[in-house]
Design an enzyme around this catalytic site. Sequence first.
Site, PDB file in Angstrom:
ATOM      1  N   GLY A  87      -0.476   4.939  -0.746  1.00 56.91           N
ATOM      2  CA  GLY A  87      -1.339   5.692  -0.067  1.00 56.91           C
ATOM      3  C   GLY A  87      -0.723   6.780   0.802  1.00 56.91           C
ATOM      4  N   GLN A  88      -1.796   7.261   1.818  1.00 56.39           N
ATOM      5  CA  GLN A  88      -1.179   8.576   2.440  1.00 56.39           C
ATOM      6  C   GLN A  88       0.090   8.445   3.371  1.00 56.39           C
ATOM      7  OE1 GLN A  88      -3.474   9.672   5.986  1.00 56.39           O
ATOM      8  NE2 GLN A  88      -2.970  11.791   5.990  1.00 56.39           N
TER       9      GLN A  88
ATOM     10  N   ASP B 258      -1.100  -7.421  -5.895  1.00 52.36           N
ATOM     11  CA  ASP B 258      -2.055  -7.364  -5.257  1.00 52.36           C
ATOM     12  C   ASP B 258      -1.987  -8.151  -3.990  1.00 52.36           C
ATOM     13  OD1 ASP B 258      -4.637  -7.519  -4.263  1.00 52.36           O
ATOM     14  OD2 ASP B 258      -5.661  -8.589  -5.829  1.00 52.36           O
TER      15      ASP B 258
ATOM     16  N   GLY C 201       0.758  -1.301  -0.115  1.00 52.51           N
ATOM     17  CA  GLY C 201       0.123  -0.124   0.016  1.00 52.51           C
ATOM     18  C   GLY C 201       0.923   1.185  -0.005  1.00 52.51           C
TER      19      GLY C 201
ATOM     20  N   LYS D 155     -10.077  -3.589  12.407  1.00 50.05           N
ATOM     21  CA  LYS D 155      -9.072  -3.331  13.124  1.00 50.05           C
ATOM     22  C   LYS D 155      -9.013  -4.134  14.235  1.00 50.05           C
ATOM     23  CE  LYS D 155      -6.914  -0.361  10.237  1.00 50.05           C
ATOM     24  NZ  LYS D 155      -5.737  -0.915   9.561  1.00 50.05           N
TER      25      LYS D 155
ATOM     26  N   ARG E 287      -0.888  -1.205  -6.198  1.00 48.48           N
ATOM     27  CA  ARG E 287      -2.130  -2.032  -7.260  1.00 48.48           C
ATOM     28  C   ARG E 287      -2.563  -1.056  -8.219  1.00 48.48           C
ATOM     29  NH1 ARG E 287      -7.077  -3.945  -7.692  1.00 48.48           N
ATOM     30  NH2 ARG E 287      -7.807  -2.255  -6.093  1.00 48.48           N
TER      31      ARG E 287
ATOM     32  N   TYR F 108     -14.476  -1.083   9.368  1.00 50.24           N
ATOM     33  CA  TYR F 108     -13.248  -0.690   9.555  1.00 50.24           C
ATOM     34  C   TYR F 108     -12.816  -1.007  10.904  1.00 50.24           C
ATOM     35  CZ  TYR F 108      -9.139   2.580   9.597  1.00 50.24           C
ATOM     36  OH  TYR F 108      -7.827   3.293   9.767  1.00 50.24           O
TER      37      TYR F 108
HETATM   38  N1  SER Z   1      -7.936   8.289   9.694  1.00 52.94           N
HETATM   39  C1  SER Z   1      -8.971   7.097   9.782  1.00 52.94           C
HETATM   40  C2  SER Z   1     -10.237   7.322   9.299  1.00 52.94           C
HETATM   41  O1  SER Z   1     -10.493   8.269   9.675  1.00 52.94           O
HETATM   42  C3  SER Z   1      -8.853   6.433  11.119  1.00 52.94           C
HETATM   43  O2  SER Z   1      -7.934   5.429  11.492  1.00 52.94           O
HETATM   44  O3  SER Z   1     -10.775   6.280   8.827  1.00 52.94           O
END
Ligand code: SER
Length: 316
Positions: free
Chosen positions: A11-12, A53, A8, A146, A35, A142
């Site tokens: 990403g940020q 992937d 990844g 986690k 990816r 999400y």
């Molecule tokens: N920055 C993430 C979100 O806002 C939280 O871990 O989904």
Amino acid sequence: MKNILVLGAAGQIGSELVPYLRKIYGNTAVVATYRSTPLIPQIMESGPCENMDALDAKIMFDVVKKYDIDTIINLVAVLSAVGESKPTLAWKINMDSTLNSLEIAKEIKGAVFLPSSIGAFGPTTPMDNTPQDTLMRPTTVYGISKVAAELLGDYYFLKFGVDCRGLRYPGIISNVTLPGGGTTDYAVEIYYEAIKHKKYTCNLGPGTFLDMMYMPDALRSLVELMEADPSKLKHRNCFNVSAMSFDPEMIAAEIKKHIPEFEMTYEVNPVKQAIANSWPNSMDHSAAQQEWGWKPEYDLKTMTEDMLRILTPRLS
Ligand code: SER
């Protein structure tokens, strides 16, 4: 960590973590994978990159063997707000990338970094000074992914000796790659809009306090945890880490000190607001302090100065 695989990397966090790790461990020691979203040129040009992937365990294993990887950093994730519109996809991506990383680390006797989140907590968690060990009943897919990943990380450590460690990151503020689909994204967007248009419409309401951290602290915390003496770690997956807690009013006031014309209005997004309301106002990170010496460097004031210093010439 010697040879590191970053999943990844477009990403940020990945966009800044790969250059950061390459500076410490050497350009060829850090393999960046992506990816669909392309990597930033700085990453493409400075070291090994693979288009793969993370949900395909066989391909991941081949890449791990090819570069003699000993540490996997899994930054692949569907964030909180997007996860609510695509829950089954979020679950699949977040969990399969985690399980593949752990299985492969078990095979190679390697290490894994798992980023958890303030999103792992839920509405029944104590909201203020949220303890390291507390009730975790998140209400987003999400957050559920986690918590499951945290438990799996500890399971692979206890059962198979995989050196798995992780952090519960707060909202991360940065100036290279924008976050996508998170609840805390407003705290990044606000700087871009303040510079470009001198105004911002905030999708979380006043009084919504959340933990936040500036990217340089987020990168350093990862390396410090992964390099920490394992005999000192009572916890593994995952440590509360924070640097500051603020609400939209406070960040707007800080920006106004530099851009006096800046105006913020509110248009609350009910999905994001409900998510934010279920997360801590501020976390207790004393376990991270005690077990591996965590100490943030940036607060709201110094972060705002740095964000505006970096972004103003780029966006004006
Ligand atoms: N920055 C993430 C979100 O806002 C939280 O871990 O989904």
